[in-house]
Design a protein around this motif. Structure first.
Motif, mmCIF file in Angstrom:
data_model
loop_
_atom_site.group_PDB
_atom_site.id
_atom_site.type_symbol
_atom_site.label_atom_id
_atom_site.label_comp_id
_atom_site.label_asym_id
_atom_site.label_seq_id
_atom_site.Cartn_x
_atom_site.Cartn_y
_atom_site.Cartn_z
ATOM 1 N N THR A 47 0.798 -1.295 0.118
ATOM 2 C CA THR A 47 -0.100 -0.065 -0.149
ATOM 3 C C THR A 47 0.759 1.001 0.494
ATOM 4 O O THR A 47 0.660 2.597 -0.016
ATOM 5 C CB THR A 47 -1.157 -0.136 1.615
ATOM 6 O OG1 THR A 47 0.153 -0.422 2.324
ATOM 7 C CG2 THR A 47 -2.190 -0.975 1.150
ATOM 8 N N GLU A 48 2.370 1.148 0.310
ATOM 9 C CA GLU A 48 3.420 2.389 0.143
ATOM 10 C C GLU A 48 3.755 2.476 -1.271
ATOM 11 O O GLU A 48 3.952 3.782 -2.153
ATOM 12 C CB GLU A 48 4.254 2.641 0.700
ATOM 13 C CG GLU A 48 3.961 1.591 2.297
ATOM 14 C CD GLU A 48 5.773 1.328 3.508
ATOM 15 O OE1 GLU A 48 6.618 1.361 1.918
ATOM 16 O OE2 GLU A 48 5.759 1.085 4.673
ATOM 17 N N ASN A 49 3.030 1.326 -1.849
ATOM 18 C CA ASN A 49 3.538 1.454 -3.153
ATOM 19 C C ASN A 49 2.309 1.873 -4.142
ATOM 20 O O ASN A 49 2.342 1.847 -5.600
ATOM 21 C CB ASN A 49 3.911 0.480 -4.078
ATOM 22 C CG ASN A 49 5.786 0.370 -3.302
ATOM 23 O OD1 ASN A 49 5.820 1.665 -2.851
ATOM 24 N ND2 ASN A 49 5.980 -0.923 -3.061
ATOM 25 N N ILE A 50 1.314 2.144 -3.817
ATOM 26 C CA ILE A 50 0.273 2.719 -4.100
ATOM 27 C C ILE A 50 -0.708 3.791 -4.027
ATOM 28 O O ILE A 50 -1.051 4.361 -2.717
ATOM 29 C CB ILE A 50 -1.289 2.010 -4.884
ATOM 30 C CG1 ILE A 50 -0.289 0.114 -4.761
ATOM 31 C CG2 ILE A 50 -2.819 1.703 -4.863
ATOM 32 C CD1 ILE A 50 -1.631 -1.133 -3.994
ATOM 33 N N GLY A 51 -1.284 5.012 -4.912
ATOM 34 C CA GLY A 51 -1.473 5.613 -4.945
ATOM 35 C C GLY A 51 -3.065 6.311 -5.196
ATOM 36 O O GLY A 51 -3.592 5.982 -6.276
ATOM 37 N N GLN A 55 -3.523 10.285 -2.964
ATOM 38 C CA GLN A 55 -2.879 9.983 -1.794
ATOM 39 C C GLN A 55 -2.386 8.509 -1.495
ATOM 40 O O GLN A 55 -2.908 7.507 -2.637
ATOM 41 C CB GLN A 55 -3.772 9.861 -0.032
ATOM 42 C CG GLN A 55 -4.486 11.096 0.527
ATOM 43 C CD GLN A 55 -5.289 10.691 1.551
ATOM 44 O OE1 GLN A 55 -6.262 10.197 1.055
ATOM 45 N NE2 GLN A 55 -5.059 10.863 2.769
ATOM 46 N N LEU A 56 -1.623 8.238 -0.820
ATOM 47 C CA LEU A 56 -1.054 7.181 -0.813
ATOM 48 C C LEU A 56 -1.627 5.906 0.086
ATOM 49 O O LEU A 56 -2.458 6.816 1.171
ATOM 50 C CB LEU A 56 0.596 6.817 -0.649
ATOM 51 C CG LEU A 56 1.564 7.105 -1.028
ATOM 52 C CD1 LEU A 56 2.467 6.831 0.324
ATOM 53 C CD2 LEU A 56 2.084 6.755 -1.563
ATOM 54 N N SER A 58 -1.316 3.281 2.375
ATOM 55 C CA SER A 58 -0.816 3.560 3.654
ATOM 56 C C SER A 58 -1.318 4.604 4.322
ATOM 57 O O SER A 58 -0.885 3.946 5.153
ATOM 58 C CB SER A 58 0.593 2.731 3.707
ATOM 59 O OG SER A 58 1.524 4.420 2.843
ATOM 60 N N ASP A 59 -1.322 5.868 3.767
ATOM 61 C CA ASP A 59 -1.846 6.884 4.736
ATOM 62 C C ASP A 59 -3.105 7.463 4.620
ATOM 63 O O ASP A 59 -4.038 7.856 6.392
ATOM 64 C CB ASP A 59 -1.429 8.442 4.027
ATOM 65 C CG ASP A 59 0.123 8.233 3.854
ATOM 66 O OD1 ASP A 59 1.158 8.161 4.144
ATOM 67 O OD2 ASP A 59 0.648 9.451 2.869
ATOM 68 N N ARG A 60 -3.788 6.258 4.061
ATOM 69 C CA ARG A 60 -5.422 6.318 4.458
ATOM 70 C C ARG A 60 -5.974 5.159 5.883
ATOM 71 O O ARG A 60 -5.386 4.532 6.033
ATOM 72 C CB ARG A 60 -5.812 5.313 3.599
ATOM 73 C CG ARG A 60 -5.986 6.826 2.111
ATOM 74 C CD ARG A 60 -6.986 6.332 1.002
ATOM 75 N NE ARG A 60 -6.818 7.097 -0.248
ATOM 76 C CZ ARG A 60 -7.644 6.901 -1.204
ATOM 77 N NH1 ARG A 60 -8.591 5.513 -1.533
ATOM 78 N NH2 ARG A 60 -7.499 7.772 -1.868
ATOM 79 N N LYS A 61 -6.658 5.938 6.712
ATOM 80 C CA LYS A 61 -7.161 5.550 7.890
ATOM 81 C C LYS A 61 -8.473 4.631 7.528
ATOM 82 O O LYS A 61 -9.302 5.285 6.518
ATOM 83 C CB LYS A 61 -7.028 6.516 8.915
ATOM 84 C CG LYS A 61 -5.186 6.083 9.512
ATOM 85 C CD LYS A 61 -5.602 7.609 10.420
ATOM 86 C CE LYS A 61 -3.429 7.564 11.001
ATOM 87 N NZ LYS A 61 -3.300 7.710 11.679
#
Length: 61
Positions: A47-51, A55-56, A58-61
């Motif tokens: 998920t660090e490599n998917i935007g 937003q990435l 990995s940054d979503r909650k």
């Protein structure tokens, strides 16, 4: 020899097993080729490599 490539987030081994089995069976039936001729590649993407939406994931909650 048909090749199917799937790019997805992290999958557990059972999910991979089921996905490869079902994709192979369906492709074999639809294309009328033996299932042994089907190759399936699974590419797991962190998920660090998917935007998405700027937003990435990995940054979503």
């Amino acid at each position: 020899m048909p090749v199917i490539t799937v790019e997805a987030g992290k999958l557990n081994k059972e999910q991979k097993r089921e996905l490869v089995k079902n994709l192979t069976l369906e492709a074999s039936n639809i294309m009328s080729v033996p299932k042994e001729a089907i190759i399936v590649f699974l590419k797991e993407i962190s998920t660090e490599n998917i935007g998405s939406g700027g937003q990435l994931l990995s940054d979503r909650k």
